[in-house]
Write a protein that holds these residues in place. Structure first.
Motif, PDB file in Angstrom:
ATOM      1  N   SER A  36      37.100  42.842  28.885  1.00  0.00           N
ATOM      2  CA  SER A  36      37.257  44.043  29.695  1.00  0.00           C
ATOM      3  C   SER A  36      38.095  43.795  30.951  1.00  0.00           C
ATOM      4  CB  SER A  36      35.883  44.581  30.106  1.00  0.00           C
ATOM      5  OG  SER A  36      35.103  44.921  28.983  1.00  0.00           O
ATOM      6  N   PHE A  37      38.070  42.558  31.446  1.00  0.00           N
ATOM      7  CA  PHE A  37      38.693  42.266  32.739  1.00  0.00           C
ATOM      8  C   PHE A  37      39.856  41.273  32.676  1.00  0.00           C
ATOM      9  CE2 PHE A  37      34.079  43.010  33.406  1.00  0.00           C
ATOM     10  CZ  PHE A  37      34.169  44.226  34.068  1.00  0.00           C
ATOM     11  N   ALA A  38      39.917  40.478  31.631  1.00  0.00           N
ATOM     12  CA  ALA A  38      40.879  39.369  31.604  1.00  0.00           C
ATOM     13  C   ALA A  38      42.321  39.839  31.632  1.00  0.00           C
ATOM     14  CB  ALA A  38      40.626  38.495  30.377  1.00  0.00           C
ATOM     15  N   SER A  39      42.617  40.976  30.994  1.00  0.00           N
ATOM     16  CA  SER A  39      44.002  41.425  30.879  1.00  0.00           C
ATOM     17  C   SER A  39      44.522  42.063  32.162  1.00  0.00           C
ATOM     18  CB  SER A  39      44.131  42.436  29.736  1.00  0.00           C
ATOM     19  OG  SER A  39      43.463  43.643  30.066  1.00  0.00           O
ATOM     20  N   GLY A  40      43.616  42.508  33.032  1.00  0.00           N
ATOM     21  CA  GLY A  40      44.033  43.234  34.222  1.00  0.00           C
ATOM     22  C   GLY A  40      44.551  44.623  33.913  1.00  0.00           C
ATOM     23  N   SER A  41      44.257  45.112  32.713  1.00  0.00           N
ATOM     24  CA  SER A  41      44.747  46.411  32.267  1.00  0.00           C
ATOM     25  C   SER A  41      43.649  47.455  32.331  1.00  0.00           C
ATOM     26  CB  SER A  41      45.265  46.312  30.826  1.00  0.00           C
ATOM     27  OG  SER A  41      45.498  47.594  30.277  1.00  0.00           O
ATOM     28  N   CYS A  42      43.999  48.647  32.801  1.00  0.00           N
ATOM     29  CA  CYS A  42      43.036  49.741  32.808  1.00  0.00           C
ATOM     30  C   CYS A  42      42.651  50.165  31.395  1.00  0.00           C
ATOM     31  CB  CYS A  42      43.589  50.935  33.587  1.00  0.00           C
ATOM     32  SG  CYS A  42      43.614  50.688  35.374  1.00  0.00           S
TER      33      CYS A  42
END
Length: 397
Positions: free
Chosen positions: A255-261
């Motif tokens: 959920s957070f690793a990509s930095g994508s919404c």
């Protein structure tokens, strides 16, 4: 052990402050309807799971007391926008685990007018979704618009940049759901809008306009969950809709690793929950007839098409444009009007989805009826986070 929905009920979802009622009034209305639908008395209910987000502690007891003072346990649930489906999941677990034969899941919300808060300067550090907002702010900044709308609008921007999704495709989702709601007397809004009217509406946070955003709402919904033995003993086979599979997931590193919404707003959770449900049931997207999914914003319906496996990643805009997700298409998605048009009283939303799908599978949805519906799927997500996917079935004649 099997579990069944044997009674469902809901109030009309309404703009806050439209009716002079309290949350216990709306809960009594929905709960009474569900019990009547199941043809049972409240005294036969062994446990109650009550879901809400904006009322005080033990509001579930205050709501349930309007149905009867039987002394049964009442559990209070708050899981953000997935609260209603979480209440349903807990009720099902009590039945499947053999602890009870008949459980009432009750969801309600009395909200204030205006967009939801959270994430402002004074609340940013302590908000349960502060980590989600920080991911967004690092990439897109943080502006003076409703924070949840910002998250999803920025997800829409990323989807448009990555896959070529267009504003017209986002508007097509809202146009479809507003059209569906014209046949739903319980919907907060029942007016149709063209894609052009939706695009011309006031911008909340680009590219999302007001008609692509779910409203704050007052309302309640309730379902009665029963065991197979209870169904047989009370002759409820004609009402029974089986909860064939159900799964809840929460955020993982993905959920957070990509930095994508695109990931922050819950797509990985939804994808994982759907996968578990398909594996447990032995059914898949091609087996579904009707779907109620969490279209809190138009973009989330597109993201959920992909998470549920209705199409490949990046193809959801084309899918809605093709007509595959409305009457005459491959599936009917959000026949109720969805959150965008039916309304979104947080604690009631997931149970209202189960109510609509029960009516659909029993052939009782009136002008919204999906012909031959026998397999249904509900998807409910809450930031912070929880995603619940429920697969419901009814035997074919």
């Amino acid at each position: 052990m099997k579990s069944y929905l044997v009674g469902v009920g809901m109030t009309k979802f309404e703009k806050p402050e439209t009716r002079d009622w309290q949350y216990w009034d709306m809960a009594k209305e929905a709960g009474t309807a569900a019990l009547a639908d199941a043809r049972i008395a409240y005294g036969q209910v062994e446990q109650v799971v009550a879901g809400y987000c904006y009322q005080a502690s033990t509001a579930g007891q205050r709501a349930a007391y309007g149905l009867g003072l039987t002394g049964v346990p009442v559990y209070n649930v708050n899981n953000n926008c997935a609260t209603g489906s979480t209440a349903l999941m807990m009720a099902r677990q009590f039945v499947v685990g053999g602890q009870s034969e008949c459980v009432l899941a009750l969801g309600f919300e009395k909200m204030r007018r205006g967009s939801l808060g959270g994430g402002s300067d004074g609340e940013f550090a302590t908000s349960p979704v502060a980590r989600h907002y920080k991911i967004m702010a690092d990439r897109h900044g943080f502006e003076a618009t409703p924070p949840t709308a910002q998250l999803f609008a920025n997800a829409a921007r990323e989807h448009m940049e990555r896959y070529g999704t267009t504003p017209a495709q986002l508007a097509a989702v809202a146009a479809k759901n507003h059209q569906h709601s014209t046949d739903n007397p319980n919907a907060q809004f029942q007016d149709p809008y063209t894609p052009e009217e939706i695009l011309a509406a006031r911008t909340v946070h680009a590219p999302l306009t007001k008609l692509q955003c779910s409203p704050t709402s007052d309302g309640a919904a309730a379902v009665v969950v029963a065991s197979e033995a209870f169904v047989d003993r009370h002759g409820l086979g004609d009402r029974a809709v089986e909860i064939t599979a159900q799964a809840m997931t929460t955020d993982t590193e993905e959920s957070f690793a990509s930095g994508s919404c695109l990931d922050v707003v819950g797509t990985p959770m939804s994808r994982a929950a759907a996968r578990q449900v398909y594996e447990t049931s032995g059914l898949g997207p091609d087996d579904l007839d009707v779907i109620e999914l969490h279209d809190c914003f138009s973009v989330n319906e597109l993201l959920t098409y992909e998470a549920l496996g209705l199409c490949e990643e990046g193809e959801s805009g084309k899918l809605v444009e093709s007509g595959a997700t409305t009457y005459g298409g491959r599936w009917v998605v959000n026949p109720s009007g969805g959150l965008i048009s039916k309304g979104h009283p947080l604690g009631a939303t997931g149970l209202a989805q189960a109510t609509e799908l029960s009516w659909q599978l029993r052939g009782e949805a009136g002008p919204r009826q999906v012909d031959g519906a026998r397999v249904a799927l509900a998807h409910n997500v809450g930031l912070g986070g929880a995603a619940v996917v429920t697969l419901l079935t009814r035997p074919r004649p």
